[in-house]
Write an enzyme that holds these catalytic residues in place. Structure first.
Site, short mmCIF file in Angstrom:
data_model
loop_
_atom_site.label_atom_id
_atom_site.label_comp_id
_atom_site.label_asym_id
_atom_site.label_seq_id
_atom_site.Cartn_x
_atom_site.Cartn_y
_atom_site.Cartn_z
N ASP A 62 0.85 -1.20 0.00
CA ASP A 62 0.00 0.00 0.00
C ASP A 62 0.88 1.25 0.00
OD1 ASP A 62 -2.16 1.69 0.17
OD2 ASP A 62 -2.70 1.12 2.23
N LYS A 92 0.86 3.79 -2.09
CA LYS A 92 0.18 5.03 -2.52
C LYS A 92 1.15 5.99 -3.20
CE LYS A 92 -3.60 4.95 0.86
NZ LYS A 92 -3.14 3.94 1.83
O1 6AU Z 1 -8.64 -0.93 9.46
P1 6AU Z 1 -7.67 0.17 9.78
O2 6AU Z 1 -8.34 1.50 9.97
O3 6AU Z 1 -6.77 -0.17 10.94
O4 6AU Z 1 -6.66 0.28 8.55
C1 6AU Z 1 -7.06 0.61 7.26
C2 6AU Z 1 -5.93 0.45 6.28
C3 6AU Z 1 -4.71 1.32 6.56
C4 6AU Z 1 -4.88 2.49 5.60
O5 6AU Z 1 -3.62 2.99 5.16
C5 6AU Z 1 -5.67 1.88 4.45
O6 6AU Z 1 -6.40 0.79 4.98
N1 6AU Z 1 -6.61 2.81 3.76
C6 6AU Z 1 -6.55 3.00 2.36
C7 6AU Z 1 -5.87 2.11 1.46
C8 6AU Z 1 -5.97 0.70 1.58
O7 6AU Z 1 -5.34 2.50 0.49
C9 6AU Z 1 -7.28 4.01 1.77
C10 6AU Z 1 -8.25 4.71 2.52
O8 6AU Z 1 -9.00 5.51 2.01
N2 6AU Z 1 -8.38 4.41 3.84
C11 6AU Z 1 -7.58 3.47 4.48
O9 6AU Z 1 -7.77 3.24 5.67
O10 6AU Z 1 -3.55 0.57 6.22
#
Ligand code: 6AU
Length: 251
Positions: free
Chosen positions: A93, A95
């Protein structure tokens, strides 16, 4: 209600990227649409989590630059073995958010050498169509809309970003909080069964909500799993919740 396409129907579609095909095949084989986000800080925690949740996931999502003791041979080589053993893909990830030339360098060089091992990578599309041309070895998942409060990914941005994703051959899907054109796989983070937010801007929905309302293909769960008392059990719970929600969304 509009019907969604099944994983099998998506596998059968034309011009499917090999990484998208593989992901969908693993989903059907394991009856899982769960991607665990391994936002842990050490190589040992990363490997332990991968071993525990491996049987229940289609992919493990990393933020490889947060691993404090990162060492390519000690961190990545065993991780590739664990992924092969449990049949899941590796999704970095990262980005990416720069011009094509810089992204090309960040993707292949430095200490992480992402192009060697990541089946899937995430990239912003802020740099435009050609910025995505250099991710040769991975399926690209475009960041189209973010889950955090106050994100700048408004409807106009998302629509334009989605056009780039749709017309770029390396892009297999998008990260978003809205429904996507059906040729793009939809990856939805911000999933938690127990809480609505984290006090730092993250906003959570349930698997049921995102499969029914957004026709999500894959859910991404971080703290709901790796912070759980029993991550193995939690991954099973999310796997079942995700699969039940997928089946219900087929109507
Ligand atoms: O379930 P969490 O909140 O502990 O983690 C969510 C994961 C983190 C974020 O960097 C990622 O998902 N994420 C992303 C991604 C996957 O690109 C985009 C976004 O809009 N929100 C988000 O949480 O690793």
């Amino acid at each position: 209600e509009k019907k969604r396409k099944s994983y099998q129907q998506k596998i059968d579609s034309n011009n499917l990227h090999s990484k998208a095909k593989k992901l969908l095949e693993v989903a059907l084989e394991k009856k899982s649409n769960l991607i665990a986000s391994a936002d842990v800080l050490t190589t040992k925690e990363l490997h332990d989590l991968a071993e525990k949740v491996g049987p229940n996931i289609v992919a493990l999502k990393t933020h490889i630059d947060i691993i404090t003791d990162f060492d390519y041979d000690k961190t990545i080589i065993p991780l590739i073995d664990i992924a092969a053993k449990h049949n899941f893909l590796l999704m970095e990830d990262r980005k990416f958010a720069d011009i094509g030339n810089t992204q090309e360098l960040q993707y292949s060089y430095g200490i992480y050498k992402i192009s060697n091992w990541a089946d899937l990578i995430t990239s912003q599309v802020i740099g435009g169509f050609q910025s995505l041309d250099f991710f040769h070895n991975s399926g690209v998942i475009a960041i189209l809309g973010m889950s955090s409060a106050g994100t700048l990914t408004d409807k106009n941005y998302r629509d334009e970003a989605t056009k780039i994703a749709q017309s770029h051959p390396n892009v297999i899907g998008g990260v978003a909080q809205n429904e996507l054109p059906e040729e793009l796989l939809l990856f939805t983070p911000g999933i938690n069964l127990d809480t609505k937010g984290d006090g730092k801007g993250q906003q959570y929905n349930t698997p049921e909500h995102v499969f029914r309302n957004l026709h999500t293909d894959f859910i991404i769960v971080g703290r709901g799993i790796y912070k759980a008392e029993n991550p193995e059990q939690a991954s099973l719970s999310y796997k079942i919740a995700g699969w039940d929600a997928y089946e219900a969304s087929l109507g």
